[in-house]
Structure formats: structure tokens, C-alpha cells
Design an enzyme around this catalytic site. Sequence first.
Site, mmCIF file in Angstrom:
data_model
loop_
_atom_site.group_PDB
_atom_site.id
_atom_site.type_symbol
_atom_site.label_atom_id
_atom_site.label_comp_id
_atom_site.label_asym_id
_atom_site.label_seq_id
_atom_site.Cartn_x
_atom_site.Cartn_y
_atom_site.Cartn_z
ATOM 1 N N LYS A 1 10.839 -27.844 -57.335
ATOM 2 C CA LYS A 1 9.859 -26.747 -57.166
ATOM 3 C C LYS A 1 10.411 -25.650 -56.247
ATOM 4 C CE LYS A 1 6.789 -29.549 -55.270
ATOM 5 N NZ LYS A 1 7.593 -30.780 -55.162
ATOM 6 N N ARG B 1 19.900 -33.782 -50.144
ATOM 7 C CA ARG B 1 19.456 -32.399 -49.926
ATOM 8 C C ARG B 1 19.733 -31.911 -48.505
ATOM 9 N NH1 ARG B 1 13.419 -30.731 -51.185
ATOM 10 N NH2 ARG B 1 12.979 -32.563 -49.924
ATOM 11 N N ARG C 1 15.893 -32.734 -43.679
ATOM 12 C CA ARG C 1 14.499 -32.892 -43.278
ATOM 13 C C ARG C 1 14.218 -34.300 -42.772
ATOM 14 N NH1 ARG C 1 11.142 -30.465 -48.315
ATOM 15 N NH2 ARG C 1 9.865 -32.270 -47.794
ATOM 16 N N ARG D 1 5.805 -40.773 -50.031
ATOM 17 C CA ARG D 1 5.481 -39.462 -50.609
ATOM 18 C C ARG D 1 5.191 -39.605 -52.107
ATOM 19 N NH1 ARG D 1 10.681 -36.400 -48.665
ATOM 20 N NH2 ARG D 1 9.872 -34.610 -49.792
HETATM 21 P P1 AP5 Z 1 13.914 -29.085 -54.301
HETATM 22 O O1 AP5 Z 1 13.838 -27.871 -55.159
HETATM 23 O O2 AP5 Z 1 14.129 -28.882 -52.849
HETATM 24 O O3 AP5 Z 1 12.665 -30.038 -54.604
HETATM 25 P P2 AP5 Z 1 11.110 -29.847 -54.302
HETATM 26 O O4 AP5 Z 1 10.354 -30.166 -55.543
HETATM 27 O O5 AP5 Z 1 10.847 -28.507 -53.666
HETATM 28 O O6 AP5 Z 1 10.949 -31.060 -53.283
HETATM 29 P P3 AP5 Z 1 10.200 -31.218 -51.894
HETATM 30 O O7 AP5 Z 1 10.716 -32.493 -51.321
HETATM 31 O O8 AP5 Z 1 10.348 -29.991 -51.049
HETATM 32 O O9 AP5 Z 1 8.752 -31.385 -52.349
HETATM 33 P P4 AP5 Z 1 7.619 -32.066 -51.589
HETATM 34 O O10 AP5 Z 1 6.486 -31.672 -52.445
HETATM 35 O O11 AP5 Z 1 7.741 -33.503 -51.318
HETATM 36 O O12 AP5 Z 1 7.729 -31.435 -50.127
HETATM 37 P P5 AP5 Z 1 6.971 -30.240 -49.425
HETATM 38 O O13 AP5 Z 1 7.941 -29.542 -48.575
HETATM 39 O O14 AP5 Z 1 6.142 -29.449 -50.383
HETATM 40 O O15 AP5 Z 1 15.085 -30.026 -54.886
HETATM 41 C C1 AP5 Z 1 15.447 -31.231 -54.248
HETATM 42 C C2 AP5 Z 1 16.982 -31.409 -54.261
HETATM 43 O O16 AP5 Z 1 17.439 -31.562 -55.606
HETATM 44 C C3 AP5 Z 1 17.726 -30.176 -53.712
HETATM 45 O O17 AP5 Z 1 18.822 -30.634 -52.959
HETATM 46 C C4 AP5 Z 1 18.182 -29.391 -54.947
HETATM 47 O O18 AP5 Z 1 19.400 -28.716 -54.716
HETATM 48 C C5 AP5 Z 1 18.324 -30.499 -55.994
HETATM 49 N N1 AP5 Z 1 17.871 -30.053 -57.319
HETATM 50 C C6 AP5 Z 1 16.831 -29.220 -57.613
HETATM 51 N N2 AP5 Z 1 16.685 -29.100 -58.945
HETATM 52 C C7 AP5 Z 1 17.650 -29.893 -59.507
HETATM 53 C C8 AP5 Z 1 17.982 -30.205 -60.858
HETATM 54 N N3 AP5 Z 1 17.328 -29.653 -61.888
HETATM 55 N N4 AP5 Z 1 19.012 -31.078 -61.070
HETATM 56 C C9 AP5 Z 1 19.683 -31.635 -60.009
HETATM 57 N N5 AP5 Z 1 19.408 -31.366 -58.708
HETATM 58 C C10 AP5 Z 1 18.392 -30.514 -58.461
HETATM 59 O O19 AP5 Z 1 5.923 -31.042 -48.508
HETATM 60 C C11 AP5 Z 1 6.344 -31.806 -47.407
HETATM 61 C C12 AP5 Z 1 5.135 -32.439 -46.728
HETATM 62 O O20 AP5 Z 1 4.226 -31.407 -46.259
HETATM 63 C C13 AP5 Z 1 4.268 -33.334 -47.624
HETATM 64 O O21 AP5 Z 1 4.779 -34.645 -47.706
HETATM 65 C C14 AP5 Z 1 2.921 -33.266 -46.864
HETATM 66 O O22 AP5 Z 1 2.931 -34.081 -45.715
HETATM 67 C C15 AP5 Z 1 2.865 -31.812 -46.392
HETATM 68 N N6 AP5 Z 1 2.199 -30.922 -47.371
HETATM 69 C C16 AP5 Z 1 2.760 -29.861 -48.021
HETATM 70 N N7 AP5 Z 1 1.852 -29.277 -48.823
HETATM 71 C C17 AP5 Z 1 0.692 -29.977 -48.677
HETATM 72 C C18 AP5 Z 1 -0.612 -29.868 -49.256
HETATM 73 N N8 AP5 Z 1 -0.914 -28.900 -50.160
HETATM 74 N N9 AP5 Z 1 -1.552 -30.768 -48.890
HETATM 75 C C19 AP5 Z 1 -1.284 -31.719 -47.970
HETATM 76 N N10 AP5 Z 1 -0.073 -31.886 -47.391
HETATM 77 C C20 AP5 Z 1 0.912 -31.019 -47.741
#
Ligand code: AP5
Length: 222
Positions: A18, A132, A165, A176
Amino acid sequence: MPSDKLQVIFIGPPGSGKGTQGTFLHEEYGVCHLATGDMLRAAVKAGTDVGKQAKAVMERGELVSDDIMINLIKENIGSDNCKGGFILDGFPRTLPQAEKLDEMLTARNSSIDQALEFKVEDSLLVRRITGRWIHQPSGRSYHTEFAPPKVPGKDDVTGEDLIQRADDNEETLKKRLVAYHSQTAPVLEYYKKQDKLTTLPAHLSPDKVYATIKGCFNKIRN
Ligand code: AP5
């Protein structure tokens, strides 16, 4: 109905791509990229009240409270940065968040165009998450194997240090994923019922996922 500004949501498990795609797309389409995880990590770093409340919850791999998240989005969605539309990355993640978002947009005579589901098997995510590295100020994300920076450990644009992270380890990833399947999966159904859900093959290469999303965006605009 065609829309002059894009208002889309990215929903997917941790590591599904994402943030990678949001960073690529927001400039090209002139929309803001509101990544709630990035916003929370910035709050933790700045030591704000929200950051203090969110830190331990995020490190445990659980979800931060709906009230905090809804306020965070409310403060940002109406900002000048988002005048051309928005990509919401990581919000809504629960049904109450989805319902509140609809209320917020209805009050502005507006609505979501599409929710894009980043569909990928859990088994592929461990490698993506543990490899990552991120540039925290910009949210740019790299991968030791799949998207290495030009200089190991440094951001391509600024040359600043990359970090890992605190929640990017196998144990927290498991939690998660549990949160995703139990609390966020119902949000997919919510948008499906509104006929606004598109599922993307997020196991493919970043280029292929990018091309699929561009196809969706162009359909919304035409
Ligand atoms: P990347 O693009 O970074 O993945 P992502 O989907 O953004 O993953 P996140 O881990 O950031 O998502 P998340 O939802 O768990 O975390 P968030 O920060 O939102 O890609 C990952 C890796 O793969 C990278 O190294 C990239 O280079 C590689 N890659 C990408 N695409 C690829 C492909 N096609 N092929 C191969 N490699 C690829 O949330 C963190 C925390 O915040 C949550 O756990 C929660 O505690 C809190 N939080 C955030 N939002 C909320 C909410 N709305 N409600 C409650 N808590 C929340």
C-alpha cells in the site's frame, strides 16, 4: 459517475504494498497520500499525546483506538493538500472507521470512488516485512531484496539514514495479521455491498500492481 478528483482507499495486510504504491501515485495524480501508520509514527517521534497513546499499541501489533484515528483523518482530509483528492492508506481499518468516513464525506456532499484491496497470501508477507527499510521523514520504503536503495542503508533522494520499524519482526507481524483478518476484513465486505470494491493481484511485481492501479484510476476519472 466520473469524478474530477480521486478519492480512493487502499486496504491490505501488512507488507502488501500500500505504502509503496501510494508514494508512487500521489504525485502523478495530484492527490494527497494519507498513510495513517506514517502519521502515527511521526506523532510517536514528536512525542505528542497521540504518539504517547499509540506507541505501545503499535509495538504490540494491535489497532489504535477508533477515536484517535477518526480525529486524525478529520484533521487532514479537509486540508489544502487534499484538495485534488486523496489516497487513504491504512484507514479505515474497522467498521466504525468506515462508517465515520462515509459520514464525514456525506457532510461535504462527497463520497469514496473505490476501495482497492491489495490481495496477497500471508505466507509471502514475512519476507517483505523483515527485509523492509524505510526513510521515515518521507515514508519511502525499500527492501533489501526486492527494492534495494542505491547505497545500502541510505535514502535515494536525500542520502539520509534508513531505519527498520519496531513492529517489523515475525512475532509482531503475526499479531498484525490477526488484527487484519478479524477487524479489517469486514471493511472489505462493507465496500463490496456499496459496489465499490476492486481486488488487486498484490503478489505480482510492483510495476504490474502499479499498472493495474493506474487502470482503475483512469476508469474512475473517465
Ligand atoms: P509496503 O508498501 O511498505 O507495504 P504496506 O502495505 O504499506 O505495509 P505496512 O506494513 O506499512 O502496512 P500496515 O498496514 O501493517 O502498517 P501501517 O504503517 O499502516 O511494502 C512492504 C515491503 O515490501 C517494502 O519493503 C517494499 O519495498 C516491498 N514491496 C512492496 N510491494 C512489493 C511487491 N509488489 N513485490 C515485492 N516487494 C514489494 O500501520 C502500522 C500500525 O499503526 C498498525 O499496526 C496499527 O497499530 C496502527 N494503525 C495505522 N492505521 C490504523 C488505523 N486506521 N486504525 C487503527 N490503528 C492503525
